[in-house]
Structure formats: structure tokens, C-alpha cells
Design a protein around this motif. Structure first.
Motif, PDB file in Angstrom:
ATOM      1  N   SER A 246       0.827  -1.205   0.000  1.00  0.00           N
ATOM      2  CA  SER A 246       0.000   0.000   0.000  1.00  0.00           C
ATOM      3  C   SER A 246       0.856   1.248   0.000  1.00  0.00           C
ATOM      4  O   SER A 246       2.006   1.241   0.453  1.00  0.00           O
ATOM      5  CB  SER A 246      -0.915   0.018   1.231  1.00  0.00           C
ATOM      6  OG  SER A 246      -1.728  -1.134   1.279  1.00  0.00           O
TER       7      SER A 246
ATOM      8  N   TYR B 112       0.505   5.279   1.295  1.00  0.00           N
ATOM      9  CA  TYR B 112      -0.312   6.119   2.163  1.00  0.00           C
ATOM     10  C   TYR B 112      -0.091   7.592   1.844  1.00  0.00           C
ATOM     11  O   TYR B 112       1.001   8.012   1.443  1.00  0.00           O
ATOM     12  CB  TYR B 112       0.017   5.836   3.632  1.00  0.00           C
ATOM     13  CG  TYR B 112      -0.495   4.490   4.098  1.00  0.00           C
ATOM     14  CD1 TYR B 112      -1.686   4.392   4.808  1.00  0.00           C
ATOM     15  CD2 TYR B 112       0.196   3.325   3.809  1.00  0.00           C
ATOM     16  CE1 TYR B 112      -2.176   3.161   5.226  1.00  0.00           C
ATOM     17  CE2 TYR B 112      -0.274   2.087   4.204  1.00  0.00           C
ATOM     18  CZ  TYR B 112      -1.459   2.012   4.922  1.00  0.00           C
ATOM     19  OH  TYR B 112      -1.942   0.791   5.316  1.00  0.00           O
ATOM     20  N   ASN B 113      -1.154   8.390   2.036  1.00  0.00           N
ATOM     21  CA  ASN B 113      -1.053   9.820   1.762  1.00  0.00           C
ATOM     22  C   ASN B 113      -0.511  10.568   2.974  1.00  0.00           C
ATOM     23  O   ASN B 113      -0.167   9.969   4.002  1.00  0.00           O
ATOM     24  CB  ASN B 113      -2.405  10.382   1.321  1.00  0.00           C
ATOM     25  CG  ASN B 113      -3.486  10.204   2.383  1.00  0.00           C
ATOM     26  OD1 ASN B 113      -3.191  10.115   3.584  1.00  0.00           O
ATOM     27  ND2 ASN B 113      -4.738  10.155   1.938  1.00  0.00           N
ATOM     28  N   ASP B 114      -0.446  11.899   2.867  1.00  0.00           N
ATOM     29  CA  ASP B 114       0.145  12.724   3.934  1.00  0.00           C
ATOM     30  C   ASP B 114      -0.652  12.669   5.222  1.00  0.00           C
ATOM     31  O   ASP B 114      -0.129  12.979   6.302  1.00  0.00           O
ATOM     32  CB  ASP B 114       0.250  14.178   3.460  1.00  0.00           C
ATOM     33  CG  ASP B 114       1.243  14.345   2.335  1.00  0.00           C
ATOM     34  OD1 ASP B 114       2.103  13.439   2.182  1.00  0.00           O
ATOM     35  OD2 ASP B 114       1.156  15.350   1.599  1.00  0.00           O
ATOM     36  N   GLN B 115      -1.933  12.275   5.126  1.00  0.00           N
ATOM     37  CA  GLN B 115      -2.773  12.189   6.311  1.00  0.00           C
ATOM     38  C   GLN B 115      -2.742  10.793   6.949  1.00  0.00           C
ATOM     39  O   GLN B 115      -3.482  10.503   7.890  1.00  0.00           O
ATOM     40  CB  GLN B 115      -4.227  12.540   5.972  1.00  0.00           C
ATOM     41  CG  GLN B 115      -4.466  14.012   5.681  1.00  0.00           C
ATOM     42  CD  GLN B 115      -3.932  14.428   4.329  1.00  0.00           C
ATOM     43  OE1 GLN B 115      -4.114  13.714   3.343  1.00  0.00           O
ATOM     44  NE2 GLN B 115      -3.256  15.563   4.274  1.00  0.00           N
ATOM     45  N   GLY B 116      -1.857   9.946   6.413  1.00  0.00           N
ATOM     46  CA  GLY B 116      -1.753   8.601   6.965  1.00  0.00           C
ATOM     47  C   GLY B 116      -2.858   7.674   6.514  1.00  0.00           C
ATOM     48  O   GLY B 116      -3.063   6.601   7.100  1.00  0.00           O
ATOM     49  N   GLN B 117      -3.572   8.064   5.466  1.00  0.00           N
ATOM     50  CA  GLN B 117      -4.650   7.225   4.948  1.00  0.00           C
ATOM     51  C   GLN B 117      -4.155   6.420   3.752  1.00  0.00           C
ATOM     52  O   GLN B 117      -3.388   6.921   2.927  1.00  0.00           O
ATOM     53  CB  GLN B 117      -5.837   8.098   4.530  1.00  0.00           C
ATOM     54  CG  GLN B 117      -6.446   8.905   5.662  1.00  0.00           C
ATOM     55  CD  GLN B 117      -7.441   9.933   5.152  1.00  0.00           C
ATOM     56  OE1 GLN B 117      -7.235  10.524   4.093  1.00  0.00           O
ATOM     57  NE2 GLN B 117      -8.496  10.131   5.905  1.00  0.00           N
ATOM     58  N   ARG B 118      -4.610   5.192   3.678  1.00  0.00           N
ATOM     59  CA  ARG B 118      -4.204   4.326   2.572  1.00  0.00           C
ATOM     60  C   ARG B 118      -4.857   4.806   1.285  1.00  0.00           C
ATOM     61  O   ARG B 118      -6.074   4.978   1.206  1.00  0.00           O
ATOM     62  CB  ARG B 118      -4.620   2.882   2.856  1.00  0.00           C
ATOM     63  CG  ARG B 118      -4.233   1.882   1.780  1.00  0.00           C
ATOM     64  CD  ARG B 118      -4.691   0.480   2.171  1.00  0.00           C
ATOM     65  NE  ARG B 118      -4.320  -0.496   1.162  1.00  0.00           N
ATOM     66  CZ  ARG B 118      -5.041  -0.778   0.088  1.00  0.00           C
ATOM     67  NH1 ARG B 118      -6.183  -0.141  -0.115  1.00  0.00           N
ATOM     68  NH2 ARG B 118      -4.636  -1.694  -0.780  1.00  0.00           N
ATOM     69  N   ASN B 119      -4.039   5.054   0.259  1.00  0.00           N
ATOM     70  CA  ASN B 119      -4.585   5.459  -1.034  1.00  0.00           C
ATOM     71  C   ASN B 119      -5.412   4.323  -1.633  1.00  0.00           C
ATOM     72  O   ASN B 119      -5.068   3.143  -1.502  1.00  0.00           O
ATOM     73  CB  ASN B 119      -3.457   5.836  -1.999  1.00  0.00           C
ATOM     74  CG  ASN B 119      -2.808   7.156  -1.640  1.00  0.00           C
ATOM     75  OD1 ASN B 119      -3.433   8.025  -1.058  1.00  0.00           O
ATOM     76  ND2 ASN B 119      -1.538   7.304  -1.987  1.00  0.00           N
ATOM     77  N   TYR B 120      -6.490   4.707  -2.294  1.00  0.00           N
ATOM     78  CA  TYR B 120      -7.392   3.709  -2.877  1.00  0.00           C
ATOM     79  C   TYR B 120      -7.516   3.972  -4.362  1.00  0.00           C
ATOM     80  O   TYR B 120      -8.194   4.886  -4.799  1.00  0.00           O
ATOM     81  CB  TYR B 120      -8.770   3.798  -2.209  1.00  0.00           C
ATOM     82  CG  TYR B 120      -9.761   2.787  -2.739  1.00  0.00           C
ATOM     83  CD1 TYR B 120      -9.604   1.432  -2.477  1.00  0.00           C
ATOM     84  CD2 TYR B 120     -10.859   3.196  -3.496  1.00  0.00           C
ATOM     85  CE1 TYR B 120     -10.510   0.504  -2.956  1.00  0.00           C
ATOM     86  CE2 TYR B 120     -11.767   2.275  -3.983  1.00  0.00           C
ATOM     87  CZ  TYR B 120     -11.592   0.929  -3.708  1.00  0.00           C
ATOM     88  OH  TYR B 120     -12.486   0.009  -4.181  1.00  0.00           O
TER      89      TYR B 120
ATOM     90  N   ASP C   6      -9.307  -5.559  -2.779  1.00  0.00           N
ATOM     91  CA  ASP C   6      -9.597  -4.126  -2.699  1.00  0.00           C
ATOM     92  C   ASP C   6     -11.040  -3.776  -3.078  1.00  0.00           C
ATOM     93  O   ASP C   6     -11.344  -2.607  -3.322  1.00  0.00           O
ATOM     94  CB  ASP C   6      -8.638  -3.341  -3.599  1.00  0.00           C
ATOM     95  CG  ASP C   6      -7.607  -2.572  -2.781  1.00  0.00           C
ATOM     96  OD1 ASP C   6      -7.742  -2.546  -1.542  1.00  0.00           O
ATOM     97  OD2 ASP C   6      -6.675  -2.012  -3.372  1.00  0.00           O
TER      98      ASP C   6
END
Length: 485
Positions: free
Chosen positions: A280, A282-290, A431
Motif C-alpha cells: 500500500s 499512504y497519503n500525507d494524512q496517513g490514509q491508505r490510497n485507494y 480491494d
């Protein structure tokens, strides 16, 4: 009396033949052509679909056989086709493979398919329906259902087939099978295959900026069976591999090269279950990119596959994106694990075998076992090895269906491709996103699950949402080529 009658008949025949020769001046073609002359009737006339890049090298491989003649070229991109057009100036050029097959079907014997993955099956099946022999680049197909159809079609239409995983014809691949057959490593319970691919972007969003279609490229024909979308830069000629609509990711690109060795050696058939984990970003907010339209940056697929050579099923591990299994204890600290980026490891009840990509450089572990190795060669070798993968298909096509054994005909490469695509099905199902209990929330029901595969009916039995990936719906205009088992 019988002997005398035979002599008289022979004299009469010679006399008659002499008169005929004098009257009609019949001279054998090989006399006219000189030494090494090959009559047109003894040549294989090949039409290439997708003739740039790998397609270009495929045609060059066939042309090394003097019995091959590259008669037609077809490519949606004039830029990509330029080198093949120059190399085979007598070949007639088309952009639309449908037009070429329809107009020229009486003027060629075989078709080489080296398009992006999503158009492999539709071209190959139409050629087979016209009783043309086919050579199709790996992976054989984009979808599981397509792989099953082409496997059945080869038998139905009785055409000579070969998939473009040329390492299948290497001496190394044959040696590994001989070592296994000799019982050197016992029954194999686990196989690892890994690669450093992808070397193209994956796990990314679809480009937001539209670009101008190059004048040399027919974008509609390039899309073929895939849904229509606006042209984006850098997708062609290579980066399409990382998008599910067109490519099959790293497992499609390298799996047919790597897994082919254990598949043939162990007599593997069809998977019974599959599970996976994926890398995975992850973006700058710590969220997994989808980005479900893009293949993940890395994956680890594990499946159970039955064997026709042993009672024990095999646990096959596929790893990509640079992931590798644990180094075996028998491997020295300075010894390379595979070829550094790719490898296959067999683990049996009595020992282990390691090889590089394409079955190259096979060795028992520890490598000191190679010092006293003395296993007779019991399997035929392909002259020229990887180059012979091409030239032998030419010879087999001229000989006719069932006359010569090939190392990756569809009876072998069809089930191999299908197994690998079951792995991709698990990756894509991982996914799948559905609405959650609360607004703006989502659930991922395909994660942390072992998928049970019913090979006879080509479906996952315990997670129906995954079955949408067994067979695509073709775009209108390309959906008139119906697939029927």
C-alpha cells in the motif's frame, strides 16, 4: 515371371516419364532454385498483430527459420511498427487486425499476437476460427475465462499453438524436471516464485491531464475490447501493464516465465484456493490510497494447486515488487538468491532446487550437491533453447496439428495462465470496497479471506463479488466476437 513383369512396367514408366518431361519441360523447383531453395508451398506465411517492441523481436525470432516468411504486419501505432516495416519490406501493412484477417485470410497460415494483454484473446480466437496456427505473447489472456476458451479452442480447431514464454524451451527447465523425476528432492510441498517487477508505475491514480493523441496512433483500435477513455500520455507503449483494464500487473508479465518451471515439473493443474496480501501507499494524512483501477505496487499471493505427479498438493507463493522469501539455510551468505531480482525455489521432502528467471542456472541446494550430480537426460531438448521456442513453432505449424511436441502449447500455457489469473482475481478482490454502516465510510469484505476456487465452474464459491473478474464485458464494436466453450 513376376520379376520380369516388374522390369517391363518400370521401363514403360521411365519411357513415359521421359516423353512427358520432353514435352512439358517439367523441372523440379529445387533444381530451379538451387541449393537451399525452399518451395513456397513449404513455407509458413505469418501475419503479425502488434509488431513493435516484443512483437518485433518475435517476428525476428520466427524469421531465423528459413521456412518462415513474414507476410503481413498489423499495428495500431505506425511509430511502433516502423522497425518491422523496414525489416520486412515485402510484408503488407494494416492497422486494423480485423480487416487484415478478413481480407487476407487465404494468404497466410499463422498469426503472431503481441498486443497489450486485453486484446490477446480476441485476436487469437478469431485467427484460430480461421484455422490459423497461433503464437501468443504471455500472458496468454487477460481474463480467466479467456484462458479456458483458448485452451479448448486449440483442440477444437486443431491448430498449432505456442505462448511466448521462451524460457520454457530452455535446457534448465528440462534439467529441473529430470532432477525431480529422479527423486532428488522428494515430493515438493512448497514453491516460491518472485520478481522485482513492476518496473512501471502501479498503485497510482489515473492521470487527470488529457493529452493529444499522436497522429500515428489509432487510439480506438488500441483500446479494443477495453472501455473507452480519453488518451493519456505515457500509457503507450509500456505503462499500460499497471492498469487492470489493459494489463495483468507483475504476475502477468513475469509469472508465465517463472511459474512455468514448477508447473511443468510438478504436473500442476488447477488451483483450489487462493489468498493474498498487497502493498500500500499512504497519503500525507496517513490514509491508505485507494486506486482500484491500478495494480498494487507489490503483492504476495499464495495458492494451493493440485499435482498430477504426486498426492501432495503444492503451496505456490508468488511475490512481486521486490518481496522475496526467506533465504534458505543451505544458501551461502555470498551466494545470490535467484538472479538477484527473480527466482524460483522448490522445497521438497528430501531437498531443494533453486533457479533464476526462465529456469536458467538451476542448482541443487546446497550447491555442493552439484559436484557429484549424475542424472541422465531423459527429456528432449529444444535446439537453440530460447531461440528455438520460435523456430520450433514454425516447424510444428508446417508439420501440422499433433505432429510435434512444443514446450508451451495451449494445453500447457492455458492452465498456467489461468492459475496466475486466479492470483490476480484475489489481488483485485482484496480491494473491493462497499458502503459501510455510516455515511462516507467503507468496508473491504475481500480482505483477510481465503478464496475457494471451483475450477470446473470457474468461480469463487465463498465470495461472489470476486467473480466479476473472471470475465470482462467487451466494449461495443468489439463484442461481436463471442466466446463460447
Amino acid at each position: 515371371m513376376k520379376q520380369e513383369k516388374s522390369k517391363t512396367s518400370r521401363r514403360d514408366f521411365v519411357k513415359t516419364a521421359g516423353v512427358a518431361a520432353a514435352g512439358f519441360m517439367i523441372v523440379p523447383r529445387h533444381v530451379l532454385g538451387g541449393k537451399g531453395y525452399i518451395a513456397p508451398s513449404d513455407k509458413l506465411l505469418i501475419a503479425g498483430v502488434g509488431v513493435g517492441g516484443k512483437g518485433q523481436s518475435d517476428l525476428a525470432g520466427f524469421a531465423k527459420n528459413p521456412k518462415a516468411e513474414i507476410a503481413f504486419l498489423c499495428d495500431v501505432d505506425d511509430r511502433r511498427a516502423a522497425n518491422s516495416v523496414k525489416a520486412f519490406p515485402k510484408a503488407k501493412y494494416y492497422k486494423d487486425w480485423r480487416e487484415m484477417i478478413d481480407k487476407e485470410r487465404r494468404h497466410f497460415d499463422a498469426v503472431s499476437v503481441s498486443t497489450p494483454d486485453h486484446n490477446h484473446a480476441i485476436v487469437a480466437l478469431e485467427a484460430m476460427r480461421r484455422k490459423k496456427h497461433v503464437y501468443v505473447q504471455k500472458p496468454l489472456t487477460h481474463d480467466i475465462y479467456e484462458a479456458r476458451v483458448l485452451t479448448e479452442a486449440a483442440k477444437k480447431y486443431k491448430v498449432v499453438t505456442q505462448m511466448g514464454n521462451q524460457g520454457s524451451s530452455s535446457d534448465g527447465s528440462a534439467s529441473i524436471t529430470e532432477w525431480y523425476n529422479a527423486g532428488l528432492i522428494g515430493e515438493v510441498h512448497t514453491v516460491y516464485a518472485w520478481t522485482n517487477r513492476p518496473v512501471w508505475p502501479q498503485g497510482i491514480p489515473w492521470p487527470a491531464t488529457k493529452s493529444v493523441v499522436p497522429k500515428e496512433l489509432d487510439w480506438n483500435l488500441w483500446l479494443g475490447t477495453a472501455p473507452y477513455t480519453e488518451y493519456v500520455d505515457k500509457l503507450v507503449p509500456f505503462n499500460w501493464r499497471g492498469w487492470w483494464e489493459y494489463g495483468t500487473g507483475a504476475i502477468g508479465d513475469m509469472g508465465c516465465h517463472m511459474v512455468d518451471v514448477p508447473f511443468k515439473t510438478l504436473g500442476l493443474t488447477y488451483a483450489t484456493d487462493v489468498d493474498c496480501s498487497v502493498g500500500s501507499i499512504y497519503n500525507d494524512q496517513g490514509q491508505r490510497n485507494y486506486f482500484p483501477d491500478s495494480c498494487p505496487p507489490s503483492s504476495h499471493v499464495t495458492m494451493t494447486i493440485n499435482s498430477s505427479k504426486q498426492v501432495t498438493p503444492v503451496r505456490l507463493h508468488w511475490m512481486d515488487g521486490g518481496i522475496q522469501p526467506e533465504r534458505p539455510a543451505e544458501l551461502g551468505p555470498e551466494e545470490r538468491f535467484g538472479d538477484g531480482g527473480n527466482g524460483v525455489l522448490f522445497i521438497g521432502t528430501k531437498g531443494k532446487i533453486l533457479c533464476d528467471a526462465y529456469g536458467r542456472n538451476p542448482r541443487l541446494l546446497p550447491v555442493s550437491k552439484m559436484d557429484d550430480l549424475n542424472v541422465p537426460e531423459t527429456l528432449p531438448r529444444v535446439p537453440g533453447q530460447e531461440e528455438g521456442h520460435y523456430t520450433q513453432w514454425v516447424d510444428a505449424s508446417i508439420a501440422g496439428y499433433g505432429k510435434m511436441e512444443l514446450r508451451s502449447d495451449f494445453a500447457i500455457s492455458g492452465p498456467l495462465t489461468e492459475a496466475l489469473l486466479v492470483g490476480n482475481l484475489a489481488i483485485r478482490a482484496y480491494d473491493i470496497r462497499v458502503p459501510g454502516a455510516n455515511p462516507n465510510s467503507f468496508q473491504y469484505p475481500g480482505r483477510n479471506k481465503k478464496f475457494l476456487w471451483d475450477s470446473a465452474n470457474m468461480k469463487i464459491t465463498n465470495f461472489d463479488l470476486a467473480n466479476q473478474f473472471v470475465q470482462r464485458k467487451y466494449r461495443e464494436g468489439f463484442d461481436d466476437f463471442k466466446f463460447k466453450l
